[in-house]
Design an enzyme around this catalytic site. Structure first.
Site, mmCIF file in Angstrom:
data_model
loop_
_atom_site.group_PDB
_atom_site.id
_atom_site.type_symbol
_atom_site.label_atom_id
_atom_site.label_comp_id
_atom_site.label_asym_id
_atom_site.label_seq_id
_atom_site.Cartn_x
_atom_site.Cartn_y
_atom_site.Cartn_z
ATOM 1 N N LYS A 150 -19.639 -25.460 15.555
ATOM 2 C CA LYS A 150 -19.553 -25.553 17.015
ATOM 3 C C LYS A 150 -20.805 -25.061 17.721
ATOM 4 O O LYS A 150 -21.165 -25.554 18.789
ATOM 5 C CB LYS A 150 -18.339 -24.756 17.510
ATOM 6 C CG LYS A 150 -16.986 -25.344 17.125
ATOM 7 C CD LYS A 150 -15.853 -24.439 17.585
ATOM 8 C CE LYS A 150 -14.492 -25.016 17.235
ATOM 9 N NZ LYS A 150 -14.148 -26.172 18.081
ATOM 10 N N ASN A 192 -4.999 -27.829 15.229
ATOM 11 C CA ASN A 192 -5.795 -26.806 15.911
ATOM 12 C C ASN A 192 -5.620 -26.922 17.418
ATOM 13 O O ASN A 192 -5.390 -27.997 17.957
ATOM 14 C CB ASN A 192 -7.274 -26.923 15.525
ATOM 15 C CG ASN A 192 -8.076 -27.758 16.501
ATOM 16 O OD1 ASN A 192 -8.506 -27.267 17.554
ATOM 17 N ND2 ASN A 192 -8.259 -29.044 16.177
ATOM 18 N N PHE A 204 -12.210 -25.565 22.793
ATOM 19 C CA PHE A 204 -13.649 -25.482 23.076
ATOM 20 C C PHE A 204 -14.159 -24.038 23.065
ATOM 21 O O PHE A 204 -14.843 -23.597 23.997
ATOM 22 C CB PHE A 204 -13.976 -26.114 24.436
ATOM 23 C CG PHE A 204 -13.964 -27.621 24.446
ATOM 24 C CD1 PHE A 204 -13.848 -28.362 23.291
ATOM 25 C CD2 PHE A 204 -14.066 -28.306 25.652
ATOM 26 C CE1 PHE A 204 -13.839 -29.762 23.315
ATOM 27 C CE2 PHE A 204 -14.061 -29.704 25.685
ATOM 28 C CZ PHE A 204 -13.947 -30.428 24.515
ATOM 29 N N ASN A 249 -22.470 -32.693 20.542
ATOM 30 C CA ASN A 249 -21.234 -33.032 21.232
ATOM 31 C C ASN A 249 -21.057 -32.096 22.425
ATOM 32 O O ASN A 249 -21.060 -30.875 22.269
ATOM 33 C CB ASN A 249 -20.065 -32.898 20.252
ATOM 34 C CG ASN A 249 -18.742 -33.360 20.823
ATOM 35 O OD1 ASN A 249 -18.275 -32.829 21.816
ATOM 36 N ND2 ASN A 249 -18.121 -34.323 20.166
ATOM 37 N N VAL A 264 -14.387 -36.424 25.826
ATOM 38 C CA VAL A 264 -13.366 -36.461 26.878
ATOM 39 C C VAL A 264 -11.977 -36.594 26.264
ATOM 40 O O VAL A 264 -11.037 -37.027 26.924
ATOM 41 C CB VAL A 264 -13.617 -37.624 27.868
ATOM 42 C CG1 VAL A 264 -14.861 -37.370 28.701
ATOM 43 C CG2 VAL A 264 -13.722 -38.958 27.127
ATOM 44 N N SER A 275 -10.489 -34.154 23.691
ATOM 45 C CA SER A 275 -9.809 -33.016 23.078
ATOM 46 C C SER A 275 -8.480 -32.795 23.795
ATOM 47 O O SER A 275 -8.422 -32.788 25.024
ATOM 48 C CB SER A 275 -10.662 -31.749 23.186
ATOM 49 O OG SER A 275 -9.895 -30.612 22.814
ATOM 50 N N PRO A 276 -7.395 -32.568 23.030
ATOM 51 C CA PRO A 276 -6.102 -32.334 23.682
ATOM 52 C C PRO A 276 -5.899 -30.882 24.100
ATOM 53 O O PRO A 276 -4.858 -30.550 24.658
ATOM 54 C CB PRO A 276 -5.107 -32.722 22.575
ATOM 55 C CG PRO A 276 -5.806 -32.357 21.321
ATOM 56 C CD PRO A 276 -7.270 -32.662 21.568
ATOM 57 N N ASN A 277 -6.906 -30.036 23.856
ATOM 58 C CA ASN A 277 -6.716 -28.596 24.047
ATOM 59 C C ASN A 277 -7.376 -28.032 25.294
ATOM 60 O O ASN A 277 -7.381 -26.825 25.505
ATOM 61 C CB ASN A 277 -7.226 -27.853 22.798
ATOM 62 C CG ASN A 277 -6.516 -28.300 21.545
ATOM 63 O OD1 ASN A 277 -5.301 -28.416 21.524
ATOM 64 N ND2 ASN A 277 -7.275 -28.575 20.493
ATOM 65 N N THR A 278 -7.962 -28.900 26.116
ATOM 66 C CA THR A 278 -8.510 -28.488 27.408
ATOM 67 C C THR A 278 -7.739 -29.231 28.495
ATOM 68 O O THR A 278 -7.787 -30.463 28.550
ATOM 69 C CB THR A 278 -10.013 -28.820 27.508
ATOM 70 O OG1 THR A 278 -10.724 -28.051 26.526
ATOM 71 C CG2 THR A 278 -10.555 -28.493 28.892
ATOM 72 N N LYS A 298 -16.495 -39.959 22.888
ATOM 73 C CA LYS A 298 -15.459 -39.756 21.871
ATOM 74 C C LYS A 298 -14.093 -39.871 22.527
ATOM 75 O O LYS A 298 -13.798 -39.172 23.499
ATOM 76 C CB LYS A 298 -15.612 -38.381 21.215
ATOM 77 C CG LYS A 298 -14.673 -38.159 20.034
ATOM 78 C CD LYS A 298 -15.055 -36.900 19.273
ATOM 79 C CE LYS A 298 -14.209 -36.737 18.011
ATOM 80 N NZ LYS A 298 -14.642 -35.583 17.188
ATOM 81 N N SER A 342 -11.657 -41.472 16.027
ATOM 82 C CA SER A 342 -11.156 -40.857 17.236
ATOM 83 C C SER A 342 -11.113 -39.344 17.070
ATOM 84 O O SER A 342 -11.410 -38.806 16.007
ATOM 85 C CB SER A 342 -9.740 -41.354 17.508
ATOM 86 O OG SER A 342 -8.870 -40.848 16.477
ATOM 87 N N ASN A 343 -10.654 -38.691 18.121
ATOM 88 C CA ASN A 343 -10.392 -37.259 18.103
ATOM 89 C C ASN A 343 -9.050 -37.008 17.410
ATOM 90 O O ASN A 343 -8.455 -37.911 16.835
ATOM 91 C CB ASN A 343 -10.389 -36.723 19.538
ATOM 92 C CG ASN A 343 -10.928 -35.299 19.631
ATOM 93 O OD1 ASN A 343 -10.573 -34.443 18.835
ATOM 94 N ND2 ASN A 343 -11.785 -35.056 20.610
ATOM 95 N N THR A 344 -8.557 -35.784 17.502
ATOM 96 C CA THR A 344 -7.257 -35.442 16.922
ATOM 97 C C THR A 344 -6.128 -36.048 17.746
ATOM 98 O O THR A 344 -6.321 -36.471 18.891
ATOM 99 C CB THR A 344 -7.073 -33.921 16.869
ATOM 100 O OG1 THR A 344 -7.195 -33.388 18.201
ATOM 101 C CG2 THR A 344 -8.127 -33.272 15.980
ATOM 102 N N TYR A 385 -13.998 -34.215 8.545
ATOM 103 C CA TYR A 385 -14.016 -32.778 8.784
ATOM 104 C C TYR A 385 -12.932 -32.096 7.950
ATOM 105 O O TYR A 385 -13.207 -31.289 7.064
ATOM 106 C CB TYR A 385 -13.842 -32.470 10.276
ATOM 107 C CG TYR A 385 -13.718 -31.001 10.645
ATOM 108 C CD1 TYR A 385 -13.768 -29.995 9.689
ATOM 109 C CD2 TYR A 385 -13.561 -30.613 11.968
ATOM 110 C CE1 TYR A 385 -13.657 -28.657 10.048
ATOM 111 C CE2 TYR A 385 -13.456 -29.277 12.334
ATOM 112 C CZ TYR A 385 -13.500 -28.302 11.366
ATOM 113 O OH TYR A 385 -13.388 -26.983 11.723
#
Length: 403
Positions: free
Chosen positions: A88, A133, A137, A186, A218, A220-223, A262, A290-292, A364
């Site tokens: 990161k 996870n 961020f 990123n 744009v 990530s499900p965590n923000t 992404k 894609s992302n998670t 990853y």
């Protein structure tokens, strides 16, 4: 460390560098069970530290020529990359690229430092080869990352100058701004930021000079609220402003770094059509798919930990992300380079992504479980797949399922 010691002993009895290199990678498998005993985030931290200090094997063998490709004017020795989320804060770029990845993507990097979500926030679904996870961020911020990448960039420039000044050197300039291999950066937004565009623009202004390509994350499900930026109007406005910020900077002959977006795997058909329309209209340089996922694809849905909030990555994500990849390749008519990411754990998986429209492939979670030994194995398996089906290069196989 045990593996390195064993491989070091093996070196005494052989002068074959390629054979020694192979032993060195295989020996790291002895360490994997030890990492499995550790807390997931602590194990991750330890792995980054090991790579940052060079306690990882270094690939000395050339990649199979069939894996080489050129995209965005950049030469990749192979299409297998490490996705964002592992390194990161750009602590271990040299060590990671040295392991044989064709490219490494650092981040997501936020303008201001932030801790991310409360711990624990990483959960293993080991029997399914998956991870959930909700890190959110966690980042040391762009100033710290810029200093690290700047130092790396300066070192690379000095090495190039030294090599070009030596009349006896056999070195050939390969890779990108961070050395062997290509470096992606990123970009993310701060959780409390009210102006997402300003955050991404700040990231571009500070970090783009060190990147071989840039990514707007744009998805990530965590923000909170981040995925809303994937909407047609929001994404169009964001990309236009970020492109303008990049293009207004002064660039050398090689020009500005390509700009990618992404996206999430949890989008509707209409969402995908809107993203494709924006990407084509604004001539976006690429998409990462894609992302998670916030869904829980089987068999992970039956796991007790599946109830934990966050994004799921790993093997259960493969089919979902590959289906989105195929859809986006069709919608963009193959005109925009795509990076296939999600559930890749073998050369056959990577090959399926490529046939489905991916020019490059990222992994990853499989790397987190398999360690460094996974990298040469995936490359060898991919080369076998290409040669088996008569392809002379990766680029010949891109989108083959549609022909």
């Amino acid at each position: 460390m045990i593996g390195l010691a064993i491989a070091g002993g093996a070196y005494v009895s052989t002068a074959d560098e390629a054979k020694f290199c192979g032993w060195l990678f295989k020996s790291t498998q002895l360490v994997n069970p030890l990492f499995a005993l550790l807390d997931a985030e602590f194990a991750h931290r330890l792995a980054v530290t090991a790579a940052a200090h060079g306690f990882v094997p270094r690939e000395k063998r050339p990649d199979p020529s069939v894996l080489g490709l050129e995209i965005w004017g950049r030469k990749f020795t192979n299409p297998i990359g490490l996705a964002a989320g592992f390194d990161k804060n750009a602590e271990a770029v040299e060590g990671l690229l040295g392991m044989g990845f064709g490219f490494v993507e650092v981040g997501s990097v936020t303008p201001l430092p932030q801790e991310g979500n409360p711990k624990p926030r990483i959960f293993r679904l080991r029997e399914h080869g998956a991870v959930i996870n909700r890190c959110g961020f966690n980042s040391e911020g762009i100033v710290v990352v810029a200093k690290r990448l700047g130092a790396q960039h300066g070192k690379r420039k000095m090495e190039e100058t030294s090599s070009s000044a030596s009349p006896t050197t056999n070195d050939v300039k390969q890779g990108g701004k961070a050395g062997p291999g290509i470096l992606g950066v990123n970009l993310g937004k701060n959780k409390t930021s009210e102006d997402a565009t300003a955050d991404y623009v700040q990231g571009v202004h500070t970090l783009s000079q060190y990147a071989d390509y840039l990514v707007i994350n744009v998805s990530s499900p965590n923000t909170p609220g981040l995925r809303k930026l994937q909407g047609r109007k929001q994404l169009k406005d964001l990309v236009k402003k970020v492109q303008a910020a990049r293009d207004e900077m002064q660039w050398a002959e090689d020009g500005p770094p390509p700009l990618l977006v992404k996206i999430a795997p949890d989008l509707s058909k209409q969402d995908l059509e809107d993203i494709a329309a924006v990407a084509l209209a604004l001539k976006l340089d690429g998409l990462i798919i894609s992302n998670t996922t916030i869904s829980r694809p089987p068999p992970a849905d039956t796991h007790p930990i599946a109830q934990e909030a966050g994004g799921l990555s790993g093997k259960p994500l493969f089919d979902l992300s590959t289906n989105v990849l195929r859809e986006m390749y069709t919608l963009t008519r193959g005109k925009i380079p795509l990076i296939g990411c999600g559930g890749v754990s073998s050369g056959e998986d990577a090959y399926k992504k490529i046939r489905s429209g991916a020019t490059l492939v990222q992994l990853y979670t499989a790397f987190a479980y398999g360690g460094p030994a996974l990298i040469p194995r995936i490359k060898a398996e991919l080369a076998e797949c290409l040669e088996r089906d008569g392809f002379k290069s990766v680029q010949e196989a891109v989108g083959a399922d549609f022909r």
